[in-house]
Design an enzyme around this catalytic site. Structure first.
Site, short mmCIF file in Angstrom:
data_model
loop_
_atom_site.label_atom_id
_atom_site.label_comp_id
_atom_site.label_asym_id
_atom_site.label_seq_id
_atom_site.Cartn_x
_atom_site.Cartn_y
_atom_site.Cartn_z
N HIS A 195 3.60 2.16 13.11
CA HIS A 195 3.54 3.93 13.23
C HIS A 195 4.07 4.22 14.40
O HIS A 195 3.67 5.73 14.47
CB HIS A 195 1.58 3.88 13.28
N GLU A 210 -4.90 2.29 2.85
CA GLU A 210 -5.04 1.10 4.14
C GLU A 210 -5.19 1.47 5.35
O GLU A 210 -5.29 0.61 6.35
CB GLU A 210 -3.70 0.23 3.77
N GLU A 211 -4.86 2.64 5.61
CA GLU A 211 -4.13 3.08 6.99
C GLU A 211 -5.51 3.47 7.84
O GLU A 211 -5.57 4.20 8.87
CB GLU A 211 -3.52 3.92 6.93
N HIS A 265 0.72 -1.38 -0.05
CA HIS A 265 0.05 0.13 0.08
C HIS A 265 1.11 1.33 -0.31
O HIS A 265 2.30 1.17 0.75
CB HIS A 265 -0.83 0.06 0.97
N GLU A 303 3.72 -6.44 3.66
CA GLU A 303 3.23 -6.25 5.24
C GLU A 303 5.17 -5.94 6.05
O GLU A 303 5.74 -6.98 5.62
CB GLU A 303 2.50 -6.51 6.03
N ASP A 347 6.45 1.07 6.61
CA ASP A 347 4.95 0.53 6.58
C ASP A 347 4.43 1.69 5.62
O ASP A 347 3.58 2.81 5.52
CB ASP A 347 3.99 0.80 8.11
N ASP A 361 -0.23 4.24 0.93
CA ASP A 361 -0.40 5.75 2.08
C ASP A 361 0.02 4.92 3.09
O ASP A 361 1.51 4.14 3.32
CB ASP A 361 -1.93 5.45 2.56
#
Lengths: 354, 354
Positions: B330, B127-128, B70, B156, B97, B72
């Protein structure tokens, strides 16, 4: 706003007071009206402190009573102006808490030029908000001599019964701690909410005491009043907080109550956030006994904390006595049977003129 | 923004991608750059759906893999632009990520003109954020043919190890109810927070299963992730809510998990607020076994829920494989050892060229 007419009945005067908006912090207009209505009465010495008005007789009686009510109300919610229905019920914000009592005090202050004891009448501000703003508290700190008395009556709603003293109240935050982790790997963390289980189990199983103080039976209580915890929907939380409220009988001081709660939750991080002593009813005093006799029904204990505790802190035994159902005090449908206003007027009048 | 140069190393390309701001909902610029960089490569059919870009070979191979990442990121917090330190660590939002994985996919998509299996490369958006916005979910609903494959790899972060499948996740609110009362008369109420005691006790005592699925051991978990209750500091509360998160092994369907939790908390008002099936790892497939052999280390189970479950829902076994420590995903100090980016590139390259 027209001046208050203290020759009107206490019921009419209640409606007049209710119709002057006086949410906490906005009492000046009403305090001015009260002061102006009392000034012409030369048997009274009228004093003013912020939005508190005090009027006292100085007849040289052996004993003095202080009789007080607060002028402020909780916020209005579409329940003003007042309305008297066909069943003798007066509706509106402040009818119960506590302009009925304030009206009775005003009428009697004006009329009783020769009471059996000296009387200090008090109408004060900011009772419904943070304790540090409380007008009675302010006067008791800055002008304690204005409140000097042998006995106090506070016109809190009691359904026109005498409720002696009050329980004390303590609030504490009980904190459990753990370690955060992603909830997909819960075993890597230490769940602080799970750790609150024994705190809640203790509260659920707790059996509260009932204690007799000065002849009245005070029932205690220990309740969770709040719980919070959680970081996000996918995080094992590292902290939870249970807020408890302990209502303790006036045989305990605040210090006793704190020690008791600290021992009860000795395994936890506990922080006292609020603590107020209760008040003994002081019904062993002959002045109080004469008052109970005048009212004509037995005194009951007061469970809720009220400003009688401020009098107790000054060494003045105190009781609650006022028109209105306390359960309706902050309700949107706040209302008082006018018969109770009349009954409280009669009870005080009988006592002060006998 | 200059065009992406796919001849740069995958580490350089990671830094280039990281330096294009692409917080969820703002991926268009980056998606445009990805699409423009791929268009010249005639061995690829390039497709576009919103901010998702798909590039696939059509070599008529017997089998097809889909390899996805992903574009984003979660919000930036003073951690852009990227910075490569002297110890071979690349710092910045998105390094873990999952722009390291996206960069590897871009480089291999451009370079591998003749892979051993047909490949569908996917870079997607959102995705987030809320599941209904997820770009892979959108494509799987509207263009499932674009994702048709025999095996899926999702980039991932896994510390460059293969993590098969994923646990499912269920969230539920468990509600206790009581009756409000003033806390000065606690006995007149029924305390909903006290009633949550057995819920927390059950959670504290709960022993989670570990379940073997397709040769991998999935560890489950049941956690309170939130608790709330309380009306005011002087009110016995009439409601409390415990929010639990159940992470269940992929031998259970979402339906199985819901039935299990409903039985566990049968005495309570329970509402499911979130439910997502897990994914079996599918490592019994020869294609998957060849991939594991190329990477050269044993597969592990994935505990966290990831978009591999979206492939599983399409009937495609799927694994997670990407550079970076998932625990830093994150974090404000998000960072990846560049050696892991290189290792993931090598692992995929070996498999696709053997």
């Amino acid at each position: 706003m027209p001046a208050l007419d203290l020759t009107r009945t206490s019921v009419e005067l209640t409606a007049d007071l209710v119709d002057v908006f006086s949410v906490s912090g906005s009492e000046t207009e009403l305090a001015d009206l009260v002061e102006q209505a009392l000034r012409p009465h030369t048997h009274l010495e009228v004093l003013r402190d912020g939005d508190a008005v005090i009027a006292r007789t100085n007849l040289g009686r052996a004993r003095r009573a202080v009789i007080a009510g607060h002028l402020d109300t909780v916020p209005v919610n579409d329940n003003l102006p007042s309305r008297l229905d066909g069943d003798g019920i007066l509706w509106g914000r402040g009818t119960v808490d506590m302009k009925g009592g304030c009206a009775v005090l005003l009428k009697l202050a004006a009329e009783l030029t020769d009471p059996a004891v000296d009387v200090t009448w008090v109408w004060y501000d900011n009772e419904e908000v943070a304790a540090e703003l409380n007008g009675l508290g302010r006067v008791s700190r800055t002008r304690p001599d204005w409140l000097a008395a042998d006995f106090a009556i506070l016109a809190e709603p009691t359904d026109a019964e005498i409720e002696g003293g009050c329980n004390g109240t303590l609030r504490a935050e009980i904190r459990t701690r753990g370690r955060r982790a992603h909830s997909a790997r819960a075993w890597a963390g230490d769940n602080a909410i799970h750790k609150a289980a024994p705190v809640l189990a203790l509260l659920a199983a707790y059996e509260a005491r009932t204690v007799e103080v000065d002849g009245l039976a005070y029932r205690e209580g220990l309740s969770a009043v709040g719980i919070s915890g959680g970081v996000a929907g996918n995080v094992v939380p590292d902290e939870a907080v249970v807020t408890v409220n302990y209502r303790f009988a006036p045989d305990k001081t605040g210090g006793d109550a704190e020690a008791y709660i600290r021992e009860l939750f000795a395994d936890y991080d506990l922080r006292i956030t609020d603590l107020a002593d209760g008040a003994r009813p002081g019904l062993d005093d002959p002045l109080a006994q004469a008052f109970v006799a005048s009212v004509g029904s037995a005194a009951r204990p007061k469970y809720g904390w009220t400003d009688v505790a401020r009098f107790a802190a000054l060494g003045i035994p105190a009781v609650n006595y006022g028109p209105g159902d306390p359960a309706l005090a902050h309700a949107d449908d706040e209302r008082v049977p006018v018969e109770q206003i009349e009954r409280v007027e009669a009870g005080l009048r009988t006592w002060l003129t006998s």
